[in-house]
Design a protein around this motif. Structure first.
Motif, PDB file in Angstrom:
ATOM      1  N   ASP A 180       0.870  -1.176   0.000  1.00  0.00           N
ATOM      2  CA  ASP A 180       0.000   0.000   0.000  1.00  0.00           C
ATOM      3  C   ASP A 180       0.909   1.230   0.000  1.00  0.00           C
ATOM      4  O   ASP A 180       1.720   1.410   0.898  1.00  0.00           O
ATOM      5  CB  ASP A 180      -0.902   0.005   1.229  1.00  0.00           C
ATOM      6  CG  ASP A 180      -1.894   1.157   1.170  1.00  0.00           C
ATOM      7  OD1 ASP A 180      -2.682   1.182   0.219  1.00  0.00           O
ATOM      8  OD2 ASP A 180      -1.856   2.027   2.072  1.00  0.00           O
ATOM      9  N   GLY A 181       0.752   2.061  -1.034  1.00  0.00           N
ATOM     10  CA  GLY A 181       1.664   3.181  -1.212  1.00  0.00           C
ATOM     11  C   GLY A 181       2.730   2.852  -2.241  1.00  0.00           C
ATOM     12  O   GLY A 181       3.913   3.151  -2.051  1.00  0.00           O
ATOM     13  N   THR A 182       2.312   2.254  -3.361  1.00  0.00           N
ATOM     14  CA  THR A 182       3.270   1.788  -4.354  1.00  0.00           C
ATOM     15  C   THR A 182       4.061   2.932  -4.986  1.00  0.00           C
ATOM     16  O   THR A 182       5.244   2.772  -5.305  1.00  0.00           O
ATOM     17  CB  THR A 182       2.561   0.968  -5.442  1.00  0.00           C
ATOM     18  OG1 THR A 182       1.893  -0.146  -4.832  1.00  0.00           O
ATOM     19  CG2 THR A 182       3.539   0.428  -6.464  1.00  0.00           C
ATOM     20  N   VAL A 183       3.435   4.098  -5.162  1.00  0.00           N
ATOM     21  CA  VAL A 183       4.171   5.228  -5.727  1.00  0.00           C
ATOM     22  C   VAL A 183       5.276   5.671  -4.768  1.00  0.00           C
ATOM     23  O   VAL A 183       6.399   5.963  -5.179  1.00  0.00           O
ATOM     24  CB  VAL A 183       3.224   6.385  -6.089  1.00  0.00           C
ATOM     25  CG1 VAL A 183       4.016   7.621  -6.505  1.00  0.00           C
ATOM     26  CG2 VAL A 183       2.284   5.969  -7.220  1.00  0.00           C
ATOM     27  N   ASN A 184       4.961   5.710  -3.464  1.00  0.00           N
ATOM     28  CA  ASN A 184       6.012   5.989  -2.482  1.00  0.00           C
ATOM     29  C   ASN A 184       7.140   4.961  -2.599  1.00  0.00           C
ATOM     30  O   ASN A 184       8.321   5.305  -2.565  1.00  0.00           O
ATOM     31  CB  ASN A 184       5.444   5.943  -1.061  1.00  0.00           C
ATOM     32  CG  ASN A 184       4.609   7.161  -0.722  1.00  0.00           C
ATOM     33  OD1 ASN A 184       4.599   8.148  -1.451  1.00  0.00           O
ATOM     34  ND2 ASN A 184       3.897   7.098   0.389  1.00  0.00           N
ATOM     35  N   ALA A 202      -6.798  20.132  14.791  1.00  0.00           N
ATOM     36  CA  ALA A 202      -6.631  18.757  14.320  1.00  0.00           C
ATOM     37  C   ALA A 202      -5.736  18.699  13.092  1.00  0.00           C
ATOM     38  O   ALA A 202      -5.868  19.495  12.154  1.00  0.00           O
ATOM     39  CB  ALA A 202      -7.985  18.145  13.990  1.00  0.00           C
ATOM     40  N   LEU A 203      -4.823  17.732  13.103  1.00  0.00           N
ATOM     41  CA  LEU A 203      -4.007  17.414  11.930  1.00  0.00           C
ATOM     42  C   LEU A 203      -4.741  16.315  11.167  1.00  0.00           C
ATOM     43  O   LEU A 203      -4.947  15.219  11.698  1.00  0.00           O
ATOM     44  CB  LEU A 203      -2.622  16.949  12.356  1.00  0.00           C
ATOM     45  CG  LEU A 203      -1.603  16.702  11.239  1.00  0.00           C
ATOM     46  CD1 LEU A 203      -1.311  17.991  10.479  1.00  0.00           C
ATOM     47  CD2 LEU A 203      -0.321  16.118  11.807  1.00  0.00           C
ATOM     48  N   VAL A 204      -5.136  16.605   9.944  1.00  0.00           N
ATOM     49  CA  VAL A 204      -6.030  15.734   9.183  1.00  0.00           C
ATOM     50  C   VAL A 204      -5.312  15.179   7.967  1.00  0.00           C
ATOM     51  O   VAL A 204      -4.726  15.921   7.170  1.00  0.00           O
ATOM     52  CB  VAL A 204      -7.300  16.496   8.740  1.00  0.00           C
ATOM     53  CG1 VAL A 204      -8.237  15.576   7.952  1.00  0.00           C
ATOM     54  CG2 VAL A 204      -8.016  17.073   9.960  1.00  0.00           C
ATOM     55  N   GLY A 205      -5.363  13.867   7.793  1.00  0.00           N
ATOM     56  CA  GLY A 205      -4.796  13.210   6.629  1.00  0.00           C
ATOM     57  C   GLY A 205      -5.849  12.970   5.569  1.00  0.00           C
ATOM     58  O   GLY A 205      -7.034  12.812   5.867  1.00  0.00           O
ATOM     59  N   THR A 206      -5.420  12.917   4.322  1.00  0.00           N
ATOM     60  CA  THR A 206      -6.310  12.582   3.226  1.00  0.00           C
ATOM     61  C   THR A 206      -5.494  12.015   2.072  1.00  0.00           C
ATOM     62  O   THR A 206      -4.271  11.886   2.160  1.00  0.00           O
ATOM     63  CB  THR A 206      -7.149  13.797   2.765  1.00  0.00           C
ATOM     64  OG1 THR A 206      -8.197  13.356   1.889  1.00  0.00           O
ATOM     65  CG2 THR A 206      -6.297  14.833   2.048  1.00  0.00           C
ATOM     66  N   GLY A 207      -6.167  11.677   0.995  1.00  0.00           N
ATOM     67  CA  GLY A 207      -5.506  11.163  -0.200  1.00  0.00           C
ATOM     68  C   GLY A 207      -6.278  11.585  -1.424  1.00  0.00           C
ATOM     69  O   GLY A 207      -7.385  12.132  -1.320  1.00  0.00           O
ATOM     70  N   PHE A 208      -5.704  11.330  -2.588  1.00  0.00           N
ATOM     71  CA  PHE A 208      -6.294  11.799  -3.830  1.00  0.00           C
ATOM     72  C   PHE A 208      -6.383  10.672  -4.853  1.00  0.00           C
ATOM     73  O   PHE A 208      -5.588   9.731  -4.850  1.00  0.00           O
ATOM     74  CB  PHE A 208      -5.470  12.945  -4.420  1.00  0.00           C
ATOM     75  CG  PHE A 208      -5.408  14.147  -3.527  1.00  0.00           C
ATOM     76  CD1 PHE A 208      -6.488  15.001  -3.396  1.00  0.00           C
ATOM     77  CD2 PHE A 208      -4.261  14.412  -2.794  1.00  0.00           C
ATOM     78  CE1 PHE A 208      -6.430  16.101  -2.558  1.00  0.00           C
ATOM     79  CE2 PHE A 208      -4.192  15.512  -1.958  1.00  0.00           C
ATOM     80  CZ  PHE A 208      -5.273  16.357  -1.839  1.00  0.00           C
ATOM     81  N   SER A 209      -7.331  10.825  -5.759  1.00  0.00           N
ATOM     82  CA  SER A 209      -7.541   9.861  -6.829  1.00  0.00           C
ATOM     83  C   SER A 209      -6.396   9.914  -7.842  1.00  0.00           C
ATOM     84  O   SER A 209      -5.710  10.929  -7.986  1.00  0.00           O
ATOM     85  CB  SER A 209      -8.859  10.170  -7.538  1.00  0.00           C
ATOM     86  OG  SER A 209      -9.004   9.417  -8.711  1.00  0.00           O
ATOM     87  N   TYR A 210      -6.220   8.819  -8.589  1.00  0.00           N
ATOM     88  CA  TYR A 210      -5.301   8.829  -9.717  1.00  0.00           C
ATOM     89  C   TYR A 210      -5.902   9.544 -10.928  1.00  0.00           C
ATOM     90  O   TYR A 210      -5.189   9.952 -11.836  1.00  0.00           O
ATOM     91  CB  TYR A 210      -4.919   7.401 -10.103  1.00  0.00           C
ATOM     92  CG  TYR A 210      -3.990   6.751  -9.112  1.00  0.00           C
ATOM     93  CD1 TYR A 210      -2.678   7.181  -8.978  1.00  0.00           C
ATOM     94  CD2 TYR A 210      -4.420   5.698  -8.314  1.00  0.00           C
ATOM     95  CE1 TYR A 210      -1.812   6.587  -8.074  1.00  0.00           C
ATOM     96  CE2 TYR A 210      -3.561   5.097  -7.404  1.00  0.00           C
ATOM     97  CZ  TYR A 210      -2.262   5.550  -7.289  1.00  0.00           C
ATOM     98  OH  TYR A 210      -1.413   4.969  -6.388  1.00  0.00           O
ATOM     99  N   ASP A 211      -7.224   9.696 -10.946  1.00  0.00           N
ATOM    100  CA  ASP A 211      -7.900  10.380 -12.035  1.00  0.00           C
ATOM    101  C   ASP A 211      -7.730  11.892 -11.859  1.00  0.00           C
ATOM    102  O   ASP A 211      -8.080  12.444 -10.825  1.00  0.00           O
ATOM    103  CB  ASP A 211      -9.380  10.002 -12.039  1.00  0.00           C
ATOM    104  CG  ASP A 211     -10.157  10.710 -13.117  1.00  0.00           C
ATOM    105  OD1 ASP A 211     -10.728  11.785 -12.836  1.00  0.00           O
ATOM    106  OD2 ASP A 211     -10.183  10.214 -14.257  1.00  0.00           O
ATOM    107  N   ARG A 218      -0.857  14.650   3.311  1.00  0.00           N
ATOM    108  CA  ARG A 218      -1.138  13.668   2.275  1.00  0.00           C
ATOM    109  C   ARG A 218       0.097  12.755   2.232  1.00  0.00           C
ATOM    110  O   ARG A 218       1.128  13.097   1.652  1.00  0.00           O
ATOM    111  CB  ARG A 218      -1.355  14.371   0.925  1.00  0.00           C
ATOM    112  CG  ARG A 218      -1.979  13.470  -0.159  1.00  0.00           C
ATOM    113  CD  ARG A 218      -0.931  12.652  -0.873  1.00  0.00           C
ATOM    114  NE  ARG A 218      -1.432  12.111  -2.132  1.00  0.00           N
ATOM    115  CZ  ARG A 218      -1.910  10.891  -2.307  1.00  0.00           C
ATOM    116  NH1 ARG A 218      -1.924  10.048  -1.287  1.00  0.00           N
ATOM    117  NH2 ARG A 218      -2.335  10.482  -3.481  1.00  0.00           N
ATOM    118  N   ILE A 219       0.010  11.609   2.895  1.00  0.00           N
ATOM    119  CA  ILE A 219       1.161  10.742   3.113  1.00  0.00           C
ATOM    120  C   ILE A 219       1.340   9.744   1.978  1.00  0.00           C
ATOM    121  O   ILE A 219       2.451   9.391   1.612  1.00  0.00           O
ATOM    122  CB  ILE A 219       1.035  10.041   4.481  1.00  0.00           C
ATOM    123  CG1 ILE A 219       1.153  11.096   5.598  1.00  0.00           C
ATOM    124  CG2 ILE A 219       2.068   8.943   4.654  1.00  0.00           C
ATOM    125  CD1 ILE A 219       0.784  10.599   6.976  1.00  0.00           C
ATOM    126  N   GLY A 220       0.234   9.260   1.407  1.00  0.00           N
ATOM    127  CA  GLY A 220       0.339   8.381   0.256  1.00  0.00           C
ATOM    128  C   GLY A 220       0.078   6.916   0.519  1.00  0.00           C
ATOM    129  O   GLY A 220       0.268   6.086  -0.374  1.00  0.00           O
TER     130      GLY A 220
END
Length: 271
Positions: A90-94, A160-169, A192-194
């Protein structure tokens, strides 16, 4: 009587550690893209496939009647009522770029491999670059190594420190960025950790106060969501429905209650 959940956890942990050592060593040898999936940015490495093959083989040898649902191979139904939900990296781009925030995530659930209906029993999320091991079992709590995890209460959204992620699209990324722009003035900051698995475990460990993301596949969140939940986080979709591809929100319940209506207002599900 044997503790079945403890046995499942032991198996998940041992296999995740073995797979983690495999992908760590392959990273040292050098990584090449083996294929792309939904978009050119959405990649698969040879190590993803090798890791999943290892995990699948170890599970089949130990529990041949269980089902398997992984990111990189065909799902198979079992006879036991249990299914293993696996993200081999999980996190292949990283991983491709040598960023240490990638993980091996293994969870075992009861029921169909559908996050809307399954009941998680055990999970292990290993961060190979640091050797950290996050684990959880149903009713047994969540741990980082041998230290029990418990989310802190009383956090205000503005701090609050909030994490999120983004689509590949790319189109969806733009819409998600608009939502982030509406959220960031109301929180301490955004990360955005990945890796969704590590983001969710970070909520359990207090490294993030909250996390949300749209578009997660079952293998992306099964392990980490269970770790966060067993640490006391509320992990759901919008309006309290089960976490799924539509939306995953994880936070201590009081903070969840502050964050969820804002995410609803920003249209993170419907846009």
């Amino acid at each position: 009587m044997p503790d079945v959940n403890a046995e499942l956890l032991d198996l998940a942990r041992s296999i995740a550690l073995e797979a983690g050592e495999l992908v760590r060593s392959r990273r040292e040898e050098g990584v090449e893209v083996a294929a792309t999936k939904t978009a050119p940015e959405d990649i698969v490495t040879a190590a993803d496939r090798e890791s999943e093959n290892l995990i699948r083989g170890r599970i089949a040898a130990a529990r041949p009647d269980d089902g398997f649902f992984g990111e990189e191979s065909e799902a198979t139904a079992g006879k036991s009522g249990l299914t293993w939900i696996v993200d081999p990296i999980d996190g292949t781009v990283n991983y491709l770029y040598g960023i240490p925030d990638y993980a091996v995530s293994i969870a075992v659930v009861e029921g169909d491999p559908d996050p809307n209906t399954w009941r998680a029993l055990a999970a292990a999320v290993v961060k190979p670059a640091t050797g950290e091991v996050f684990t959880a079992s149903a009713g047994g709590g969540a741990y980082l190594g041998t230290s029990r995890l418990q989310v802190a209460t009383g956090k205000q959204l503005s701090l609050a420190l909030v994490g999120t992620g983004f689509s590949y699209d790319s189109r969806r990324r733009g819409l998600q960025a608009e939502a982030v722009s509406g959220l960031i003035p109301r929180v301490r900051d955004i990360r955005r950790i990945g890796s969704a698995a590590l983001d969710l475990c970070s909520v359990a460990a207090g490294r993030l106060d909250a996390y949300y993301e749209k578009g997660l596949k079952p293998w992306d969140h099964a392990g980490g969501a269970f770790v966060a939940s067993e640490a006391g986080a509320k992990v759901t979709g919008l309006h309290g429905v089960p976490a799924s591809r539509a939306l995953t929100i994880a936070a201590e319940p009081g903070l969840w209650a502050q964050l969820e209506p804002i995410l609803d207002e920003l249209g993170v599900v419907d846009r």
